[in-house]
Design a protein around this motif. Sequence first.
Motif, short mmCIF file in Angstrom:
data_model
loop_
_atom_site.label_atom_id
_atom_site.label_comp_id
_atom_site.label_asym_id
_atom_site.label_seq_id
_atom_site.Cartn_x
_atom_site.Cartn_y
_atom_site.Cartn_z
N CYS A 13 74.57 -65.41 -28.05
CA CYS A 13 73.74 -65.98 -29.10
C CYS A 13 74.23 -65.58 -30.50
O CYS A 13 74.10 -66.36 -31.45
CB CYS A 13 72.29 -65.55 -28.92
N SER A 14 74.83 -64.40 -30.62
CA SER A 14 75.30 -63.98 -31.94
C SER A 14 76.43 -64.87 -32.41
O SER A 14 76.48 -65.27 -33.58
CB SER A 14 75.76 -62.51 -31.88
N VAL A 74 68.19 -70.26 -30.59
CA VAL A 74 69.04 -69.58 -31.57
C VAL A 74 69.85 -70.60 -32.35
O VAL A 74 70.04 -70.48 -33.57
CB VAL A 74 69.95 -68.56 -30.86
N ILE A 76 66.42 -70.05 -24.80
CA ILE A 76 66.66 -69.08 -25.89
C ILE A 76 67.95 -69.42 -26.62
O ILE A 76 68.02 -69.37 -27.85
CB ILE A 76 66.69 -67.66 -25.32
N TRP A 77 68.99 -69.73 -25.86
CA TRP A 77 70.29 -70.10 -26.43
C TRP A 77 70.14 -71.28 -27.39
O TRP A 77 70.66 -71.27 -28.51
CB TRP A 77 71.25 -70.43 -25.30
N ALA A 123 72.50 -62.02 -25.43
CA ALA A 123 72.44 -61.60 -26.83
C ALA A 123 73.81 -61.71 -27.49
O ALA A 123 73.93 -62.17 -28.64
CB ALA A 123 71.92 -60.16 -26.93
N TRP A 161 70.81 -60.24 -19.81
CA TRP A 161 70.18 -60.53 -21.09
C TRP A 161 70.96 -59.94 -22.25
O TRP A 161 70.89 -60.44 -23.37
CB TRP A 161 68.74 -60.03 -21.08
N LEU A 162 71.74 -58.89 -22.00
CA LEU A 162 72.64 -58.37 -23.03
C LEU A 162 73.80 -59.33 -23.25
O LEU A 162 74.26 -59.52 -24.38
CB LEU A 162 73.16 -56.99 -22.62
#
Length: 488
Positions: free
Chosen positions: A21-22, A148, A144-145, A18, A14-15
């Motif tokens: 996604c940034s 975002v 989630i991807w 993240a 999950w990191l």
Amino acid sequence: MDTDTTNSPACHPWLVLAALCSGLFMAMLDNLVVGTALPSIGDRLHTGTAGLQWVVEAYGLVYAALLLTGGALGDRWGRRPVYLAGLGLFTAGSAGCALATGLGELIGGRAVQGLGAALLTPGSLAILRQVFPEDRERARAIGIWSGVSGSGLAIGPALGGPLVSHFGWAGVFWINVPVGAAGLALAARVLPRLPRTAGAHLDLAGQVTGAAGLGALVYALVEGPVRGWSAPLVLGAAALALLALSAFTVVELRAPAPMLDVRVLTHRITGTAAWAGFTASFGFFGLGVFLTLYLQNVLGLSPARAGWAMLPATVATGVTAVTAGRLCARHGPRLPLAAGLTLIATGLAFLTGYGAGARYPEFAWLMPVLGAGLGLTFTPISIAVLGAVPPARAGMAAAMVNTFREVGGVAGVAVLGAIVTTRAPAMSGTTTPEAARAFVAGLHGAVLAGAGCVGLAAVMVLALMRAPRDGKPGAPLMGRGATTTPRR
């Protein structure tokens, strides 16, 4: 042999999500933020509509032409280094745009951004494919991807105005630099070293013919409505696209390790999903340009209010993309994808009920309907395609999905624009009642065409993406050159 394991077992999935996604958020944010800066760019750099058009098109042209190449390079050289290179190029291109003192420099910076995005986007999805090997977790991660991505699009119009007002047009590019630098530092620290395809050459013939064909196709679609479909440059680009893409198909059918396995397009799951992505972009993004003209030139909304009017659609996209991941984890991608396409087709069709005398509050309810449809569409497409290919070919599959989406959006603007202009040749300055009615008539014809295409895709999804009778997903679609070897 294919493997979903990495050489960095301590890395938290999950990191990794993240970090990915940034970078994606920055790329998506840039799409719509730049549009808000175009009038200011025109004033400062003393350029007209044609020059501003290339500020937008330079990014899309390079991005669409090199997406397949970006996916293939990630499969062969390793997704981590290619992703990091893409993020670094996008950040550097953003700085170059912000520092540009002339139109040529700005267009060059936009092209560098497009190159970075072409390396970044397929690598991002491919990394998710291997970091989340379990189907349910991968579905949630892709949701989630995608969410975002929708959030970046949603924030773009609202953020662009204040940035331009307080920092000038360069502010829409400067914002990417600290975000990109932070994302690059995080990604370099947490991204695992993933397996790559063993013994595969670079397929130079496929890369050259594919990039030339896609680039020429996008150029013809973009310039056709502007120069005229019979203009020599447009006809020449169309001919080059036909020849180059035909050569690309022949090359890929014969290549021992193709950058695009043609069987992915003929497979009933992956081929149908790719077509669904094309039609969704065709209808939704083709509508976007002309709906903005309708809001401003026909209904009299200011540019800022017109941007806010589109915000419910993009917010709904971000929210439903996350929900779609959970739905796919429980029920598979077929039903959510069909539902999303149906919502888009329904929203497009209902827009024909509002004419030159309408008010925005009357049809505002359609904005979240269209946005929800888009969110329910793109997440299942990625899940369906990535679930049907082995991990070693995930970059190729992700690049294919994004290429179809990008070309679909460009084709939607061109084809739906041609329908609009047959009724209203002058698409700007529609202030007279006659011109407004002509434009609305053309817009209604365009959205009906888009609704028909998207509705047909929904039927195809329901008919062709059925699971086998035993309820098992079956073996993944194995392409040539699908073996992997760990990076040393």
